[in-house]
Design a protein around this motif. Structure first.
Motif, PDB file in Angstrom:
ATOM      1  N   PRO A  55       0.825  -1.211   0.000  1.00  0.00           N
ATOM      2  CA  PRO A  55       0.000   0.000   0.000  1.00  0.00           C
ATOM      3  C   PRO A  55       0.859   1.260   0.000  1.00  0.00           C
ATOM      4  N   THR A  56       0.380   2.284  -0.714  1.00  0.00           N
ATOM      5  CA  THR A  56       1.212   3.469  -0.906  1.00  0.00           C
ATOM      6  C   THR A  56       1.517   4.179   0.410  1.00  0.00           C
ATOM      7  N   PRO A  73      -5.674   8.727  -7.620  1.00  0.00           N
ATOM      8  CA  PRO A  73      -6.541   8.347  -6.499  1.00  0.00           C
ATOM      9  C   PRO A  73      -7.272   9.541  -5.888  1.00  0.00           C
ATOM     10  N   VAL A  86     -11.309   2.338  -7.497  1.00  0.00           N
ATOM     11  CA  VAL A  86      -9.872   2.140  -7.742  1.00  0.00           C
ATOM     12  C   VAL A  86      -9.528   0.681  -8.048  1.00  0.00           C
ATOM     13  N   THR A  87     -10.387  -0.269  -7.644  1.00  0.00           N
ATOM     14  CA  THR A  87     -10.083  -1.675  -7.928  1.00  0.00           C
ATOM     15  C   THR A  87     -10.907  -2.196  -9.103  1.00  0.00           C
ATOM     16  N   ARG A 117      -5.172  -4.246  -3.457  1.00  0.00           N
ATOM     17  CA  ARG A 117      -5.369  -2.820  -3.695  1.00  0.00           C
ATOM     18  C   ARG A 117      -6.523  -2.290  -2.849  1.00  0.00           C
ATOM     19  N   GLU A 176      -5.752   0.840  -0.333  1.00  0.00           N
ATOM     20  CA  GLU A 176      -5.994   2.133  -0.973  1.00  0.00           C
ATOM     21  C   GLU A 176      -5.960   3.271   0.040  1.00  0.00           C
ATOM     22  N   THR A 212     -13.338   2.633  -3.001  1.00  0.00           N
ATOM     23  CA  THR A 212     -12.579   1.386  -3.115  1.00  0.00           C
ATOM     24  C   THR A 212     -12.991   0.627  -4.373  1.00  0.00           C
TER      25      THR A 212
END
Lengths: 294, 318
Positions: free
Chosen positions: A122-123, B122, B178-179, B235, B239, B175
């Motif tokens: 994760p970033t 994002p 983004v996925t 992810r 996120e 969520t």
């Protein structure tokens, strides 16, 4: 028991082969319908909200917002650092891909698996880790400090974070091309008198160029929008180390939605253009490879 | 002694070899460059997450993770992933079925649109939902309008207020966005490569549409599907940017694990931040492990298939 409803179906289908009216397989309308519905609901309608909100600004207002000095400085930093990071990744990523495909060494499989770490980590975790490593007292930062190199809270920090997240793109696009390379091409070049460097530069490298460009574009595009891994290490000083996504976030925190949206539109348009060029590049790569095979 | 001498004194052989492979020195140098680069950007950061997580001992580590705020963040992260991953999974299978098994116009445009969320920052992914459902957004303006269209709907929504932005639904939506492409992206090329002949054969032999899907398609795409789900889940749980815009960051209520890490870090509780971060780093390692395992399984399955399908492949090439 006769089955009249099934028997004639395959014959028609096989005869018409590619015509679109008669389909053997069911579910086209259902699946395409759901795909379009879900795509519209989750992606297209919300994205159009950005353009709707921007239309509440007049053209001069919009232009004034997207060209204010803080915004211009953030574009310069975001594009510059992203471009440099993608460039560095193109160089080292190519070497990593080459080493993973061509050589054997201890721990190669583990290294190969870990290349994808920036995709999986994760970033936010990457962000705090890089920030602490490159801080003045951090593991790497304390080695760089005597040399007069400051990474944390500088533009160099932005570059480091963007290099981290872009790393797998080049390796993973170049790797399959190098794997599929026909050894006969190299042998032919060698037997015609080319030395190793000439074989690499004139035969291997041109074949890998489309993949390298695709990887570069993907890494660049990813870096442009990156937020989580940058904010901790960059310090986010306006005009100096503030990237565009952080600027948008700042406007949002002040509930200045029109301003945030106007800058978001600029970023979105750039991203769409990049996405388009990646698709063209990939199409070119595929065509390139098929002509080479034929 | 003698065999070594002969290999060294075979100039034609050595000369030819030099042009198709690198010398040992160059090899070692390139491996060295690659490993130093990867150490600097991958290995050292990975090790440092765990080193810093345990900097104040195991007691502090578990105390941080068992903190009610941390537990609530973990719970919220799981809720978001449990909703987002299956939805995107169903979408991925549907999209892949429509795109791979049928011909229609605009297919390339559809493929590009499915990839769209990958190219959106994002922060913008969060912003678009604020513009839709926030107080100054579409929904907010509609509800506050003096004479809204469909007054009954506006009245009903005013009577049954659902908080979306700065609440859990917004986090789930961000969520999902983004996925969105993960499963579809894995399945579309896979199903396109597999073609439609097996499904057509099943239909010809009398199988219903569902039977064809469950017994023919699903076993064929199993590994690709698992692969997509693993990436999608990683992810979804990690996120940060998009969720950070829509969450409002109310501790114990709308903080996910990554947002909780940020909160701890901003409080200068670095060890605590890394303790929670180590959970996500562990998730990343498990993801990579599963991914490698699926790739290995997939290669095995392909080897088996190609060894059985050589005649078919030859026919196709002719």
């Amino acid at each position: 028991m006769p089955r009249p409803q099934i028997e004639p179906l395959p014959i028609i289908a096989l005869n018409t082969n590619r015509t679109k009216k008669i389909r053997v397989l069911p579910g086209f309308k259902l699946t395409l319908g759901f795909t379009l519905f879900y795509l519209g609901l989750i992606v297209l309608i919300p994205l159009s909200a950005v353009f709707w909100k921007t239309s509440s600004l007049t053209w001069p207002e919009f232009w004034h917002t997207v060209t204010m000095p803080v915004a211009l400085a953030s574009y310069r930093l975001t594009f510059g650092a992203s471009f440099l990071a993608a460039l560095v990744n193109a160089f080292f990523g190519f070497i990593v891909a080459w080493v993973l495909v061509r050589y054997n060494f201890f721990g190669k499989k583990l290294v190969d698996a870990l290349v994808d770490l920036p995709f999986a980590l994760p970033t936010a975790v990457a962000g705090i880790t890089l920030a602490s490593l490159y801080a003045k007292a951090g593991w790497i930062g304390q080695l760089l400090a005597p040399l007069g190199i400051k990474v944390a809270n500088t533009q160099l920090g932005v570059f480091v974070a963007l290099t981290f997240i872009g790393l797998p793109f080049i390796v993973r696009t170049v790797q399959p091309i190098l794997e599929d390379l026909d050894p006969e091409l190299e042998e032919a070049a060698a037997s015609l008198g080319a030395n190793r460097w000439q074989v690499f530069w004139r035969v291997i490298f041109p074949l890998a160029t489309p993949a390298l460009l695709t990887g570069f574009a993907l890494a660049f595009a990813r870096a442009l929008g990156e937020y989580g891994s940058v904010i901790f290490i960059a310090g986010n000083i306006p005009m100096k180390t503030q990237i565009t996504p952080v600027l948008i976030m700042g406007e949002l925190d002040m509930f200045d939605y029109p301003k945030a949206t106007a800058i978001a539109v600029v970023m979105l348009v750039v991203s769409f253009v990049l996405l388009l060029s990646v698709n063209v590049l990939q199409w070119w790569t595929n065509r390139h490879n098929t002509t080479n095979l034929a | 002694m003698t065999p070594v001498a002969t290999t060294f004194r075979a100039p034609t052989h050595a000369g030819h070899r030099r042009s198709t492979t690198e010398t040992a020195g160059v090899r070692r140098w390139l491996i060295g460059v690659a490993l130093v680069f990867l150490s600097l950007f991958l290995f050292i950061p990975l090790v440092s997450v765990f080193a810093q997580a345990f900097a104040k001992g195991i007691g502090f580590y578990f105390q941080t993770i068992r903190d009610p705020m941390a537990l609530s963040a973990i719970k919220l992260t799981f809720i978001a992933a449990i909703i987002a991953v299956p939805l995107n999974c169903v979408f991925g299978v549907c999209a892949a079925w429509a795109i791979a098994k049928f011909d229609f116009r605009g297919k390339n445009i559809l493929l590009t649109l499915i990839d769209l969320p990958f190219s959106v920052s994002p922060v913008i992914a969060g912003l678009i939902y604020v513009l839709m459902f926030g107080a100054q957004g579409w929904l907010g303006l509609y509800l506050n309008a003096d004479h809204p269209h469909l007054p009954w709907l506006a009245n009903w929504l005013n009577d049954h207020p659902v908080k979306i932005i700065f609440a859990v639904p917004g986090i789930v939506l961000a969520t999902i966005f983004v996925t969105f492409p993960f499963v579809a992206r894995e399945l579309i090329p896979l199903m396109q490569a597999q073609g439609r002949s097996e499904e057509e054969a099943a239909r010809v032999l009398g199988a219903s549409g569902w039977q064809t899907f469950w017994r023919v398609t699903l076993p064929n795409i199993k590994w690709g599907l698992i692969y997509g789900v693993i990436l999608c889940n990683a992810r979804a749980m990690g996120e940060f940017g998009a969720v950070s815009v829509v969450s409002g960051k109310i501790r114990g209520q709308t903080n996910t694990i990554p947002l909780h890490i940020e909160a701890l870090y901003d409080d200068y509780n670095f060890t605590g931040a890394f303790a929670v971060a180590s959970l996500l780093a562990l998730l990343a390692l498990v993801t990579l492990g599963l991914k490698t395992w699926v790739e290995y399984k997939n290669v095995k399955a392909n080897e088996l298939e190609t060894s059985m399908e050589i005649p078919v492949a030859k026919i196709k090439n002719v």
